[in-house]
Design an enzyme around this catalytic site. Structure first.
Site, mmCIF file in Angstrom:
data_model
loop_
_atom_site.group_PDB
_atom_site.id
_atom_site.type_symbol
_atom_site.label_atom_id
_atom_site.label_comp_id
_atom_site.label_asym_id
_atom_site.label_seq_id
_atom_site.Cartn_x
_atom_site.Cartn_y
_atom_site.Cartn_z
ATOM 1 C CB SER A 1 -28.825 -30.751 28.713
ATOM 2 O OG SER A 1 -27.630 -30.499 29.381
ATOM 3 C CG HIS B 1 -25.034 -31.962 25.417
ATOM 4 N ND1 HIS B 1 -25.082 -32.940 26.392
ATOM 5 C CD2 HIS B 1 -25.689 -30.893 25.937
ATOM 6 C CE1 HIS B 1 -25.731 -32.466 27.457
ATOM 7 N NE2 HIS B 1 -26.121 -31.242 27.200
ATOM 8 C CG ASP C 1 -22.925 -35.128 25.860
ATOM 9 O OD1 ASP C 1 -22.221 -34.256 26.403
ATOM 10 O OD2 ASP C 1 -24.126 -35.339 26.155
#
Length: 493
Positions: free
Chosen positions: A174, A461, A436
Site C-alpha cells: 500500500s 489489497h 484491489d
C-alpha cells in the site's frame, strides 16, 4: 490504502487505523488505504522486543539537530552470515509486530538467510517526533522525510551491525509499497531491490477510479450487485432531502444520535460512511489478515452481494441498511456514529491522546499535502452517490488550512519528484491484485525487465504479502513464487 484513502473517520470509535504497519494497509476511514478494520495489535505468543532508534527530526535542515526515538523490530531467526537484510517499511498506522512472526517475507527470509527489520513510520504508532499533531508539527510528516528516516536507519544499522556489505531489500504494501519503490528510486546506493506491493505510485487529487473498480469487483461476484447498491445509495440520498425521513433513517441504520443534515458536508459524510462498508470489504476481499488481529475477514464481497440480492429483506434501501447492521454486529458496535460534527471535532484534536491520533489526522494531512487520493463519486461508472471531490478537498482547509489550489500543486510536485507511473529505476517488482481498487494507481504492466509488474487476477489489497493458505487461488501462489525467483535472481547481481 488501507493504507492505504475518502476522508472518513466515520467509524472512528471502533476502527483504528488498520494499517498496522505493513500493508500498511490503511484506508482507514480517513481517506486512505486500509479503512481501519483493526482492533489493535495481535497478541503474540512471544512478542518481539520494541527497540528504539535515535532519528533526526528534519533531514533537510543541517542546522536543526533535534532528535526523537523511532520504534523498530528485529527478527534474527533466519539470518545466515553473508545473507541479505530485509527491511519492512511501516505505514500510516502502528507497526504491527505480528509481521515479525508471519507473512510471505519471512518465508523468503528463511530461504535466503535474511535478517529482518521493520521500521515504524514517523508520526504513527509509538513513533512521535513532536509533542503534538498541530499543523505546525505535521510539517515534519512527509514521504520524503520518511524515506530519509529509512536511509539514515539503514546506514546506521549497517555500520553498527556489520552489514555494510550486505544487500538490502525493501518491502512494503500500500503506501509503504510506494515508499519501498521510492526508496530504491531515491537511494539506490542503500537498497539493492524492492518489493512494492499494491503501491499507488501515481498521486492524483481526484481518484474516482477507486469506486469504478469497486463496481467491477462487485460485478465479478454478481452482475446485479453494483446496480442494487447504486439504487440503495440513490434512495438514501433522496430521503436525505426530506427531514421527515430522518427518524426512520436513524432507526434503520442504528445511528448513535438522530440524523441531522444541515449542509452538504453532513449529507456527504453520511453517504460516504455507508459506502465505506462496501469499499472496505472490496479492498481486502478474502485477504488472509487474521494473524494481524483483524476482525471481519469472514465478510466478503459474496456475503455483501448475497444480502443486497435478498428480496426477502425488502427493497434495495432496506438491504443496504441490513449490510450496515451486519457490519456493526461484526465489529461489536452498539450504534453508528455518522455525525460530521463529531468527525470534525475528532480530526481537529491535535493531542496524541485524541481519537484520530491513531493515524487519521496524520494520514489525511499527507493526502492534503502530498497525494490527494480522494475517492469521489464524480464518475458515473460506480455504485454510490453523494460525496464529490469538493467534499473531500474542503476538509484540507477545515483541518489544516490547506487550500484546494495548494492540494493540486502538492500532488503535481509529488509526481514530479517520484515520476508517477513513469518511475525509472531497476530491481523493483510491483505486485497488484485485480480486485484491489488501488491497482488503478499502480504499475500493472511491465515497465521493463528490471521493473516488472505481477498482476494477480482475483485478489485484493496486498494479498501476496499475507501468509499462504490452502484455499489461496493458484495465481496467488504463483505470484508469491515469481517474486521469490526475482529476489533470487537480483540478489545474485
Amino acid at each position: 490504502m488501507a493504507s492505504p484513502l475518502p476522508v472518513n473517520l466515520s467509524l472512528l470509535g471502533l476502527f483504528v487505523v488498520l494499517l498496522l504497519a505493513v500493508c500498511a494497509p490503511s484506508r482507514a476511514h480517513f481517506k486512505g488505504f486500509s479503512r481501519l478494520h483493526a482492533p489493535g495489535e495481535q497478541q503474540l505468543r512471544e512478542a518481539p522486543e520494541e527497540l528504539w532508534f535515535p532519528q533526526k527530526l528534519d533531514h533537510f535542515n543541517g542546522a536543526d539537530d533535534r532528535q526523537w526515538k523511532q520504534r523498530y523490530f528485529v527478527n534474527e531467526t533466519f539470518y545466515r552470515p553473508g545473507g541479505p537484510v530485509f527491511l519492512m517499511i511501516g505505514g500510516e498506522g502502528p507497526a504491527n509486530p505480528a509481521w515479525m512472526q508471519q507473512g510471505t517475507w519471512l518465508v523468503y527470509a528463511q530461504k535466503l538467510g535474511a535478517l529482518c527489520l521493520m521500521l515504524e513510520h514517523r508520526f504513527y504508532g509509538k513513533s512521535h517526533p513532536t509533542a503534538d499533531l498541530s499543523t505546525d508539527s505535521l510539517r515534519f510528516l512527509s514521504s520524503r522525510q520518511a524515506l530519509a528516516d529509512l536511509a539514515h536507519f539503514r546506514t546506521v544499522m549497517a555500520e553498527s551491525r556489520g552489514l555494510t556489505n550486505r544487500k538490502w531489500v525493501a518491502f512494503g504494501g500500500s503506501y509503504p509499497g510506494s515508499l519501498a519503490a521510492w526508496f530504491r528510486l531515491k537511494y539506490p546506493h542503500l537498497v539493492h531491490t524492492s518489493v512494492a506491493t499494491s503501491a499507488p505510485v501515481h498521486a492524483t487529487v481526484n481518484f474516482p477510479e477507486y469506486l469504478e473498480v469497486v463496481w467491477r469487483s462487485l460485478a465479478s461476484e454478481n452482475t446485479e450487485c453494483p446496480a442494487l447498491v447504486r439504487k440503495a445509495s440513490d434512495a438514501v440520498a433522496e430521503r436525505l432531502k426530506d427531514p421527515k425521513t430522518y427518524d426512520n433513517i436513524t432507526k434503520d441504520f442504528n445511528l448513535c444520535s438522530k440524523l441531522q443534515i444541515h449542509n452538504k458536508m453532513d449529507s456527504a459524510y453520511f453517504l460516504e460512511t455507508l459506502a465505506g462498508n462496501f469499499m472496505d470489504v472490496v479492498q481486502y476481499n478474502e485477504d488472509n489478515r487474521g494473524f494481524e488481529g483483524v476482525v471481519g475477514t469472514n465478510i466478503t464481497i459474496r456475503v455483501l452481494c448475497d444480502v443486497m440480492s435478498d428480496s426477502s429483506l425488502g427493497d434495495p434501501y432496506a438491504r443496504y441498511a441490513a449490510v450496515a447492521r451486519l457490519m456493526m454486529d461484526t465489529f461489536s458496535m452498539k450504534c453508528l456514529d455518522a455525525s460530521f460534527s463529531n468527525y470534525f471535532r475528532d480530526m481537529s484534536n491535535t493531542s496524541w491522546d485524541g481519537t484520530a491520533a491513531g493515524g487519521g489526522r496524520q494520514w489525511v494531512y499527507q493526502t492534503c499535502s502530498e497525494f490527494g487520493f480522494y475517492q469521489s463519486t464524480d464518475s458515473p461508472n460506480q455504485p454510490f452517490t453523494g460525496f464529490p471531490l469538493d467534499y473531500q478537498v474542503n476538509q484540507c482547509a477545515d483541518f489544516y488550512n490547506i487550500t484546494a489550489e495548494q492540494v493540486a500543486e502538492a500532488v503535481a510536485q509529488t509526481n514530479e519528484y517520484y515520476g508517477g507511473y513513469d518511475i525509472r529505476s531497476s530491481r523493483i517488482v510491483f505486485p497488484n491484485g485485480s480486485i484491489d481498487p488501488w491497482h488503478a494507481l499502480g504499475v500493472t504492466q511491465d515497465i521493463g525487465p528490471d521493473l516488472p509488474a505481477v498482476f494477480i487476477k482475483g485478489t485484493a489489497h496486498c494479498a501476496n504479502m499475507y501468509p499462504a493458505r490452502s484455499e489461496d487461488l493458484p495465481q496467488l501462489s504463483l505470484a508469491r513464487d515469481h517474486v521469490f525467483l526475482l529476489l533470487q535472481q537480483w540478489l545474485k547481481q
